[in-house]
Write a protein that holds these residues in place. Structure first.
Motif, PDB file in Angstrom:
ATOM      1  N   ASP A   1       0.901   6.647  -0.173  1.00 35.33           N
ATOM      2  CA  ASP A   1       1.166   7.180  -1.210  1.00 35.33           C
ATOM      3  C   ASP A   1      -0.187   7.417  -1.894  1.00 35.33           C
ATOM      4  O   ASP A   1      -1.316   6.772  -1.565  1.00 35.33           O
ATOM      5  CB  ASP A   1       1.879   6.621  -2.209  1.00 35.33           C
ATOM      6  CG  ASP A   1       3.326   6.397  -1.970  1.00 35.33           C
ATOM      7  OD1 ASP A   1       3.790   7.248  -0.865  1.00 35.33           O
ATOM      8  OD2 ASP A   1       4.098   5.540  -2.364  1.00 35.33           O
ATOM      9  N   ARG A   2      -0.376   8.842  -2.389  1.00 33.47           N
ATOM     10  CA  ARG A   2      -1.764   9.075  -3.139  1.00 33.47           C
ATOM     11  C   ARG A   2      -2.175   7.888  -3.965  1.00 33.47           C
ATOM     12  O   ARG A   2      -3.331   7.746  -4.367  1.00 33.47           O
ATOM     13  CB  ARG A   2      -1.422  10.415  -3.704  1.00 33.47           C
ATOM     14  CG  ARG A   2      -1.696  11.546  -2.739  1.00 33.47           C
ATOM     15  CD  ARG A   2      -1.777  12.846  -3.358  1.00 33.47           C
ATOM     16  NE  ARG A   2      -1.662  14.005  -2.362  1.00 33.47           N
ATOM     17  CZ  ARG A   2      -1.433  15.371  -2.404  1.00 33.47           C
ATOM     18  NH1 ARG A   2      -1.665  15.666  -3.705  1.00 33.47           N
ATOM     19  NH2 ARG A   2      -1.417  16.100  -1.586  1.00 33.47           N
ATOM     20  N   SER A   3      -1.159   7.621  -4.999  1.00 30.58           N
ATOM     21  CA  SER A   3      -1.525   6.680  -6.023  1.00 30.58           C
ATOM     22  C   SER A   3      -1.927   5.253  -5.267  1.00 30.58           C
ATOM     23  O   SER A   3      -2.800   4.654  -5.960  1.00 30.58           O
ATOM     24  CB  SER A   3       0.030   6.127  -6.746  1.00 30.58           C
ATOM     25  OG  SER A   3       0.812   5.657  -5.695  1.00 30.58           O
TER      26      SER A   3
ATOM     27  N   GLY B   1       0.775  -1.201  -0.018  1.00 32.02           N
ATOM     28  CA  GLY B   1       0.144   0.150   0.029  1.00 32.02           C
ATOM     29  C   GLY B   1       0.942   1.153   0.068  1.00 32.02           C
ATOM     30  O   GLY B   1       0.260   2.366  -0.129  1.00 32.02           O
ATOM     31  N   LYS B   2       1.934   0.983   0.267  1.00 39.54           N
ATOM     32  CA  LYS B   2       2.938   2.511   0.285  1.00 39.54           C
ATOM     33  C   LYS B   2       3.951   2.501  -1.131  1.00 39.54           C
ATOM     34  O   LYS B   2       4.004   3.564  -1.628  1.00 39.54           O
ATOM     35  CB  LYS B   2       4.181   2.328   1.062  1.00 39.54           C
ATOM     36  CG  LYS B   2       3.311   2.148   2.590  1.00 39.54           C
ATOM     37  CD  LYS B   2       4.361   2.025   3.659  1.00 39.54           C
ATOM     38  CE  LYS B   2       3.775   2.216   5.237  1.00 39.54           C
ATOM     39  NZ  LYS B   2       4.803   2.116   6.061  1.00 39.54           N
ATOM     40  N   THR B   3       4.041   1.505  -1.878  1.00 37.90           N
ATOM     41  CA  THR B   3       4.896   1.378  -3.321  1.00 37.90           C
ATOM     42  C   THR B   3       4.653   0.030  -3.893  1.00 37.90           C
ATOM     43  O   THR B   3       4.325  -0.979  -3.253  1.00 37.90           O
ATOM     44  CB  THR B   3       6.289   1.679  -2.929  1.00 37.90           C
ATOM     45  OG1 THR B   3       6.849   1.835  -4.217  1.00 37.90           O
ATOM     46  CG2 THR B   3       6.951   0.525  -2.028  1.00 37.90           C
ATOM     47  N   SER B   4       4.974   0.011  -5.284  1.00 35.94           N
ATOM     48  CA  SER B   4       4.734  -1.211  -6.081  1.00 35.94           C
ATOM     49  C   SER B   4       6.174  -1.646  -6.133  1.00 35.94           C
ATOM     50  O   SER B   4       6.399  -2.685  -6.755  1.00 35.94           O
ATOM     51  CB  SER B   4       4.315  -0.675  -7.393  1.00 35.94           C
ATOM     52  OG  SER B   4       4.965   0.334  -8.052  1.00 35.94           O
ATOM     53  N   LEU B   5       7.306  -0.834  -5.427  1.00 39.43           N
ATOM     54  CA  LEU B   5       8.592  -1.456  -5.467  1.00 39.43           C
ATOM     55  C   LEU B   5       8.792  -3.000  -5.109  1.00 39.43           C
ATOM     56  O   LEU B   5       9.725  -3.939  -5.638  1.00 39.43           O
ATOM     57  CB  LEU B   5       9.612  -0.644  -4.699  1.00 39.43           C
ATOM     58  CG  LEU B   5       9.899   0.667  -5.575  1.00 39.43           C
ATOM     59  CD1 LEU B   5      10.789   1.533  -4.419  1.00 39.43           C
ATOM     60  CD2 LEU B   5      10.222   0.728  -6.794  1.00 39.43           C
TER      61      LEU B   5
END
Length: 103
Positions: A95-97, A13-17
């Motif tokens: 993140d907003r994304s 939920g914070k990044t797709s990394l």
């Protein structure tokens, strides 16, 4: 390998990394390199293949990118300088994304 101050940060939920980040410290450049070598060998030995590795020549900060898991191994001074725990820690808002994907 007696890595010190190991922290795992959930990245969902914070990044797709990646799904998780592990941050740990070694006492010296040699110790950082030894920890990194052991982690890399464990990935290979358990059939996960060869992770991408950055920073091995200097061993101030080694990044092991194993796909869903990012592993950062620092010397203490370098870890303090970059302070990834604060940047990616649990108190960081999503993140907003990630918010758009969920909503």
């Amino acid at each position: 390998m007696k890595a010190e101050d190991t922290v795992e940060i959930d990245l969902l939920g914070k990044t797709s990394l990646a799904d998780a980040m592990i941050i740990t410290s070694g006492r010296s450049q040699r110790h950082v390199g030894s920890i990194a070598d052991k982690v890399i060998q464990e990935f290979k030995g358990r059939g996960f293949g060869n992770p991408r590795v950055e920073g091995m020549p200097a061993c101030d900060w080694v990044l092991i990118d194993a796909g869903d898991i990012l592993i950062h191994i620092f010397r203490p001074e370098v870890r303090h300088f970059y302070n990834l725990e604060k940047i990616w820690g649990a108190d960081r808002p999503a993140d907003r994304s990630a918010d758009r994907l969920a909503g």
